[in-house]
Structures are given as structure tokens and as C-alpha cells.
Design a protein around this motif. Structure first.
Motif, PDB file in Angstrom:
ATOM      1  N   THR A   3       0.830  -1.214   0.000  1.00 28.75           N
ATOM      2  CA  THR A   3       0.000   0.000   0.000  1.00 28.75           C
ATOM      3  C   THR A   3       0.860   1.257   0.000  1.00 28.75           C
ATOM      4  O   THR A   3       0.414   2.300  -0.462  1.00 28.75           O
ATOM      5  N   ILE A   4       2.075   1.165   0.496  1.00 24.81           N
ATOM      6  CA  ILE A   4       2.981   2.315   0.482  1.00 24.81           C
ATOM      7  C   ILE A   4       3.403   2.635  -0.951  1.00 24.81           C
ATOM      8  O   ILE A   4       3.447   3.789  -1.348  1.00 24.81           O
ATOM      9  N   ARG A   5       3.701   1.576  -1.732  1.00 23.18           N
ATOM     10  CA  ARG A   5       4.118   1.799  -3.128  1.00 23.18           C
ATOM     11  C   ARG A   5       3.013   2.478  -3.916  1.00 23.18           C
ATOM     12  O   ARG A   5       3.279   3.264  -4.816  1.00 23.18           O
ATOM     13  N   GLU A   6       1.779   2.138  -3.630  1.00 25.25           N
ATOM     14  CA  GLU A   6       0.633   2.671  -4.372  1.00 25.25           C
ATOM     15  C   GLU A   6      -0.078   3.775  -3.590  1.00 25.25           C
ATOM     16  O   GLU A   6      -1.221   4.097  -3.888  1.00 25.25           O
ATOM     17  N   LYS A   7       0.587   4.337  -2.588  1.00 23.64           N
ATOM     18  CA  LYS A   7      -0.032   5.277  -1.658  1.00 23.64           C
ATOM     19  C   LYS A   7      -0.729   6.445  -2.366  1.00 23.64           C
ATOM     20  O   LYS A   7      -1.908   6.714  -2.104  1.00 23.64           O
ATOM     21  N   GLY A  46     -19.778   1.130  -6.017  1.00 25.81           N
ATOM     22  CA  GLY A  46     -18.869   0.660  -7.064  1.00 25.81           C
ATOM     23  C   GLY A  46     -17.453   1.158  -6.854  1.00 25.81           C
ATOM     24  O   GLY A  46     -16.484   0.406  -7.034  1.00 25.81           O
ATOM     25  N   ALA A  47     -17.315   2.410  -6.445  1.00 25.08           N
ATOM     26  CA  ALA A  47     -15.986   2.973  -6.212  1.00 25.08           C
ATOM     27  C   ALA A  47     -15.303   2.299  -5.031  1.00 25.08           C
ATOM     28  O   ALA A  47     -14.111   1.975  -5.088  1.00 25.08           O
ATOM     29  N   VAL A  48     -16.046   2.055  -3.956  1.00 27.43           N
ATOM     30  CA  VAL A  48     -15.474   1.382  -2.787  1.00 27.43           C
ATOM     31  C   VAL A  48     -15.105  -0.059  -3.146  1.00 27.43           C
ATOM     32  O   VAL A  48     -14.037  -0.551  -2.767  1.00 27.43           O
ATOM     33  N   ASN A  49     -15.973  -0.732  -3.891  1.00 24.20           N
ATOM     34  CA  ASN A  49     -15.664  -2.095  -4.318  1.00 24.20           C
ATOM     35  C   ASN A  49     -14.411  -2.125  -5.190  1.00 24.20           C
ATOM     36  O   ASN A  49     -13.589  -3.029  -5.080  1.00 24.20           O
ATOM     37  N   GLY A  50     -14.259  -1.142  -6.059  1.00 20.55           N
ATOM     38  CA  GLY A  50     -13.064  -1.058  -6.898  1.00 20.55           C
ATOM     39  C   GLY A  50     -11.807  -0.851  -6.068  1.00 20.55           C
ATOM     40  O   GLY A  50     -10.773  -1.487  -6.313  1.00 20.55           O
ATOM     41  N   GLU A  54      -8.727  -3.555  -5.657  1.00 20.09           N
ATOM     42  CA  GLU A  54      -7.329  -3.221  -5.961  1.00 20.09           C
ATOM     43  C   GLU A  54      -6.415  -3.566  -4.793  1.00 20.09           C
ATOM     44  O   GLU A  54      -5.352  -4.174  -4.968  1.00 20.09           O
ATOM     45  N   VAL A  55      -6.831  -3.219  -3.573  1.00 22.07           N
ATOM     46  CA  VAL A  55      -6.013  -3.528  -2.406  1.00 22.07           C
ATOM     47  C   VAL A  55      -5.946  -5.045  -2.197  1.00 22.07           C
ATOM     48  O   VAL A  55      -4.890  -5.591  -1.871  1.00 22.07           O
ATOM     49  N   MET A  56      -7.072  -5.735  -2.429  1.00 23.34           N
ATOM     50  CA  MET A  56      -7.076  -7.195  -2.311  1.00 23.34           C
ATOM     51  C   MET A  56      -6.100  -7.834  -3.297  1.00 23.34           C
ATOM     52  O   MET A  56      -5.329  -8.724  -2.937  1.00 23.34           O
ATOM     53  N   GLU A  57      -6.161  -7.389  -4.530  1.00 22.50           N
ATOM     54  CA  GLU A  57      -5.273  -7.947  -5.555  1.00 22.50           C
ATOM     55  C   GLU A  57      -3.817  -7.757  -5.181  1.00 22.50           C
ATOM     56  O   GLU A  57      -3.008  -8.686  -5.239  1.00 22.50           O
ATOM     57  N   ASP A  58      -3.476  -6.540  -4.765  1.00 18.04           N
ATOM     58  CA  ASP A  58      -2.098  -6.269  -4.356  1.00 18.04           C
ATOM     59  C   ASP A  58      -1.703  -7.138  -3.166  1.00 18.04           C
ATOM     60  O   ASP A  58      -0.581  -7.642  -3.099  1.00 18.04           O
ATOM     61  N   HIS A  59      -2.638  -7.315  -2.233  1.00 15.62           N
ATOM     62  CA  HIS A  59      -2.357  -8.137  -1.055  1.00 15.62           C
ATOM     63  C   HIS A  59      -2.077  -9.589  -1.450  1.00 15.62           C
ATOM     64  O   HIS A  59      -1.112 -10.192  -0.983  1.00 15.62           O
ATOM     65  N   VAL A  60      -2.913 -10.128  -2.303  1.00 14.26           N
ATOM     66  CA  VAL A  60      -2.728 -11.515  -2.743  1.00 14.26           C
ATOM     67  C   VAL A  60      -1.377 -11.670  -3.431  1.00 14.26           C
ATOM     68  O   VAL A  60      -0.615 -12.595  -3.135  1.00 14.26           O
TER      69      VAL A  60
END
Length: 89
Positions: A3-7, A46-50, A54-60
Motif C-alpha cells: 500500500t505504500i508503493r501505491e499510496k 462501485g468505487a469502494v468495491n473497486g 485493488e487492495v485485495m489484488e495487491d495483497h494476494v
């Protein structure tokens, strides 16, 4: 942490979501037609789900696929599963 890289990108998304929430508040305060309010709420969802996706994908990718060993992968996968379950409630 990923999350820091994509902060900056994530914060920009959150700020857009804040603007959408403020639009819902203004619509409710001005007694806007309920169909329009519902559309605004749907866009917020929709925005919150997006953002969550994105955070889920990065986490995985970072913590499960990229984990150093199988034990760490299993632990991180279990934690991730708990997060997803809480999100889906």
C-alpha cells in the motif's frame, strides 16, 4: 508494504470516493429524487468495491503469491480469507 508503493494512487481514489459521498449528502439535504440518490449511492458502492478489489489484488500478489515459504503463505491466506468474509457481511 504494497500500500505504500501505491499510496498516492490509493489516496487519490479515496478522495474521489469522499467527493462522491459528499454528493450523496448534498442530494439528501436538497431532497433530490430518490432514484438519483440511489444512483449516487450505487456509484459510491462501485468505487469502494473497486478500491477494495485493488487492495485485495495487491495483497494476494504480495503476501500470498510472493510469500517466502508455504507456512507464511498459509497464514496470510487464512488472514485474507477472514478479511474477505468480513467484507462480504
Amino acid at each position: 508494504m504494497h500500500t505504500i508503493r501505491e499510496k498516492a494512487k490509493l489516496i487519490a481514489r479515496v478522495r474521489r470516493i469522499r467527493g462522491q459521498i459528499e454528493a450523496v449528502e448534498r442530494a439528501l439535504a436538497s431532497e433530490t429524487e430518490c432514484t438519483d440518490v440511489l444512483r449516487l449511492i450505487a456509484s459510491v458502492r462501485g468505487a469502494v468495491n473497486g478500491l477494495m478489489g485493488e487492495v485485495m489484488e495487491d495483497h494476494v500478489l504480495e503476501h500470498i503469491v510472493g510469500a517466502a515459504n508455504a507456512g507464511e503463505r498459509t497464514k496470510n491466506a487464512q488472514e485474507f480469507t477472514e478479511i474477505v468474509k468480513a467484507y462480504l457481511k
